[in-house]
Design an enzyme around this catalytic site. Sequence first.
Site, short mmCIF file in Angstrom:
data_model
loop_
_atom_site.label_atom_id
_atom_site.label_comp_id
_atom_site.label_asym_id
_atom_site.label_seq_id
_atom_site.Cartn_x
_atom_site.Cartn_y
_atom_site.Cartn_z
N ASN A 17 -4.64 2.71 -13.41
CA ASN A 17 -3.68 1.77 -12.84
C ASN A 17 -2.28 2.38 -12.92
O ASN A 17 -2.03 3.24 -13.77
CB ASN A 17 -3.71 0.46 -13.64
CG ASN A 17 -2.77 -0.59 -13.09
OD1 ASN A 17 -2.69 -0.78 -11.87
ND2 ASN A 17 -2.02 -1.27 -13.96
N ALA A 50 9.42 6.81 -7.83
CA ALA A 50 8.86 7.59 -8.95
C ALA A 50 7.33 7.44 -8.98
O ALA A 50 6.61 8.41 -9.24
CB ALA A 50 9.47 7.13 -10.27
N GLY A 95 0.78 -1.24 0.00
CA GLY A 95 0.00 0.00 0.00
C GLY A 95 0.81 1.28 0.00
O GLY A 95 0.33 2.34 0.40
N HIS A 97 1.71 1.13 -13.42
CA HIS A 97 2.50 -0.04 -13.82
C HIS A 97 3.98 0.33 -13.75
O HIS A 97 4.39 1.40 -14.20
CB HIS A 97 2.14 -0.44 -15.26
CG HIS A 97 2.89 -1.65 -15.70
ND1 HIS A 97 2.57 -2.92 -15.29
CD2 HIS A 97 3.98 -1.77 -16.49
CE1 HIS A 97 3.44 -3.78 -15.81
NE2 HIS A 97 4.30 -3.11 -16.54
#
Length: 207
Positions: A112, A178, A15, A114
């Site tokens: 999302n 990042a 998380g 990735h």
Amino acid sequence: MGNKFRLGVLGSGKGSNFVAIADAIAAGKIPAEVAIVLSDVESAGILTRASERKIPAHFIPPGKFRTKLDEDAKRAFIGALQMVQVDLIVLAGFMRVLKGEFLRAFEGRIVNIHPSLLPSFPGLEAWKQALDHGVKLTGCTVHFVDAGVDSGAIIGQQAVPVLDHDTPEMLHHRIRAAEHELYPKCIAAIARGEISVVGRRVLGKKP
Ligand code: GRF
């Protein structure tokens, strides 16, 4: 329920992206609130991190499949998110592919993150794929979710260098840092209504 932009966050892991988003909201950087956090993993750290912040957090059993939700679970996830009237679903390390009914219920409203510069290295352990391939630059991508795997329209990307002495863990750690910068910025742009989508291109004020 007020008129704040409402996020539903889904995660299966520790998380850290959720924490970055919650901290950015608390700092006034995202005009939104987290309405609910859901996980398919009962012991997921993301549920603890949400509870600590007094955000409703629930485990929903995913059912019999390993990489997707079964029908009952899908309905339970959709119901929980609709109940609290979310405007945007934020996948933050959610390890199951969302399909059919779920995508239709929240069309164009699922994002999302990735851990690569898509379309390079979709799928699992993208940092390891990048290292194995020998690229010198990788990074992270925030994108809308469509029926494919890590294939939806790209909202924002941030580059990260691959260093000679990197292990998979070191590179993943650098990419995560990042992600914690990029994801809040992208969500803020969406919440402020600053972007529009034309085909595969996401236009407007975005990172
Ligand atoms: C991140 O690396 C993200 O890119 C991937 O899953 C990981 C989630 O980490 N999709 P966390 O649970 O947010 O710490």
